[in-house]
Design a protein around this motif. Sequence first.
Motif, mmCIF file in Angstrom:
data_model
loop_
_atom_site.group_PDB
_atom_site.id
_atom_site.type_symbol
_atom_site.label_atom_id
_atom_site.label_comp_id
_atom_site.label_asym_id
_atom_site.label_seq_id
_atom_site.Cartn_x
_atom_site.Cartn_y
_atom_site.Cartn_z
ATOM 1 N N LYS A 242 37.465 33.575 37.791
ATOM 2 C CA LYS A 242 37.108 33.812 36.398
ATOM 3 C C LYS A 242 35.875 34.698 36.264
ATOM 4 O O LYS A 242 35.720 35.409 35.270
ATOM 5 C CB LYS A 242 36.861 32.478 35.691
ATOM 6 N N ALA A 243 34.993 34.635 37.244
ATOM 7 C CA ALA A 243 33.806 35.487 37.214
ATOM 8 C C ALA A 243 34.002 36.784 37.989
ATOM 9 O O ALA A 243 33.408 37.816 37.652
ATOM 10 C CB ALA A 243 32.605 34.720 37.772
ATOM 11 N N LEU A 244 34.827 36.738 39.029
ATOM 12 C CA LEU A 244 35.044 37.936 39.851
ATOM 13 C C LEU A 244 35.688 39.070 39.059
ATOM 14 O O LEU A 244 35.250 40.221 39.121
ATOM 15 C CB LEU A 244 35.923 37.588 41.059
ATOM 16 N N LEU A 245 36.736 38.753 38.304
ATOM 17 C CA LEU A 245 37.470 39.796 37.584
ATOM 18 C C LEU A 245 36.602 40.515 36.543
ATOM 19 O O LEU A 245 36.544 41.748 36.535
ATOM 20 C CB LEU A 245 38.719 39.209 36.938
ATOM 21 N N ALA A 260 34.106 47.622 42.970
ATOM 22 C CA ALA A 260 35.054 46.859 42.155
ATOM 23 C C ALA A 260 36.299 46.495 42.958
ATOM 24 O O ALA A 260 36.804 45.367 42.875
ATOM 25 C CB ALA A 260 35.430 47.663 40.915
ATOM 26 N N LEU A 261 36.791 47.437 43.750
ATOM 27 C CA LEU A 261 37.979 47.156 44.562
ATOM 28 C C LEU A 261 37.714 46.064 45.588
ATOM 29 O O LEU A 261 38.604 45.260 45.893
ATOM 30 C CB LEU A 261 38.437 48.437 45.263
ATOM 31 N N LYS A 265 39.817 42.631 45.827
ATOM 32 C CA LYS A 265 40.446 42.207 47.081
ATOM 33 C C LYS A 265 40.208 40.724 47.329
ATOM 34 O O LYS A 265 41.106 40.002 47.766
ATOM 35 C CB LYS A 265 39.894 43.039 48.242
ATOM 36 N N VAL A 266 39.001 40.250 47.030
ATOM 37 C CA VAL A 266 38.702 38.819 47.177
ATOM 38 C C VAL A 266 39.521 38.008 46.188
ATOM 39 O O VAL A 266 40.072 36.945 46.518
ATOM 40 C CB VAL A 266 37.192 38.571 46.979
ATOM 41 N N ALA A 276 46.875 40.928 35.292
ATOM 42 C CA ALA A 276 45.594 41.550 34.942
ATOM 43 C C ALA A 276 44.890 42.100 36.176
ATOM 44 O O ALA A 276 44.271 43.169 36.125
ATOM 45 C CB ALA A 276 44.698 40.537 34.233
ATOM 46 N N LEU A 277 44.983 41.376 37.288
ATOM 47 C CA LEU A 277 44.351 41.831 38.519
ATOM 48 C C LEU A 277 44.941 43.156 38.979
ATOM 49 O O LEU A 277 44.214 44.121 39.256
ATOM 50 C CB LEU A 277 44.515 40.765 39.603
#
Length: 457
Positions: A242-245, A260-261, A265-266, A276-277
Amino acid sequence: MANDVALSNGRLQENTPAIHQRARSNRDKKAPEIPSVESRNWLLHRHYTRHEYGACKLLIEQELTKSDGHEYASYLKGLILRKEGKIQDSLDCFQTAYNVNPTNVNNVKQIAKSLFIMGSHKRAIDAYTEAEKISNLPDWEIYHGLGEAYAKLNLFQDGKKHFKRATELTKNELPHLALARLYLSEDMIPEARNAYTAALSGNPESIDAATELGLLYLRIGDAQRAFQQFGAALAHSPNCVKALLPMAYIMQNHREHDVALSKYKVAAQTIPESSALWNNIGMCLYGKQKYVAAISSLKRAHYLSPMSCVPSCNLGIVFLTTGQPASAAVYLCAAVSAELKNPTPYLLLGLALKRLDDLEGSEKSLTKAHALSPQDPLILINYAVVLDARGKQANAVEILTALNDIMAVVDVDTQISQMAKRLSRKLQREKMDLNVAQDSPRATEEVEKRELDADEV
């Protein structure tokens, strides 16, 4: 005489063999075993808290077989069945526990919760109200449940009242988060921000509160504070999707595509089937001008969510960039069908149709886009260009006039302003040429009339 006297508790007492014998016989006797219905509750509790649900269910069935009514066994069985998705069966178990002990407020709360999950919100309100009556002390869980039920019934004022009451009774983050989400649904941004801040003050390590507050800041355009909140969430949970994206999205907007990529990837290890990813990955690759890889990622996003407008629009953009207007038009038609009131798909579809030399269809699409967003500079300039190509110079002048009024107040992209100036000069030249062409025959007629006039002979 010394053998007959002993020291006990600081006093001299006679130590007779009879007394020793009686004491020894009393120690050998065991306490009578009294059968108890709930003698194995500790074992049930241990299995449940260890998530050993299989062993717990076997033990529960044994206890229920031995007794006609076992409150705790029925209660735990209801909790396990709810975790398994058997809501109606869990409701029956909680009802059985309530029949055994109607004064236990926990039984009534679980009945209300099961009713809420089943969608019986009015019955859930009745159950929570009964739980409130039999509760000895104010219980924040009851008011939180009432707030959720009222919110589901679109009774937002009652929902906010009960959520506020719950926040007064506990520092738990749940009622604060629910209250903030209710404020957001009504576009009450300052109140929602205060609720999230209160949740974080009582729970500094709350990932949900930090993430949702970051999304709120991102919504109002405060990217710096949003980035700080996402960073705080990731500090406690490095793999929090939820925070990574959104954090990667902020980096992507600042053209830090490689960073960002790496974040995407994580996230892909946790949510590989997220539309969305893959959409964000595709646009990140598009920013790096890796168009083939971008199309592949965006097509995967479209496959995972075929009714979503965003992947279809982005596919249209990439295809337009790579000179494939026919393919772009296919996906942009899908985007239009997905969101009929979104002007962006109509704008992009108009551009695709213009490149396909379908000026009539392009005009219709841009007319719809202009109707949905009459003050968008990008729509206005493209609409004016198409109108000029269709020979409707007067209408194009009106659109350019509106665009100039907007540019006088708002800063627009340099490319739009330059295009507007070129089109305006072109329309002025055409108007002058048209006036000259119209004035020439009129002058010739006047000369002929003067030559035929008898007074001038």
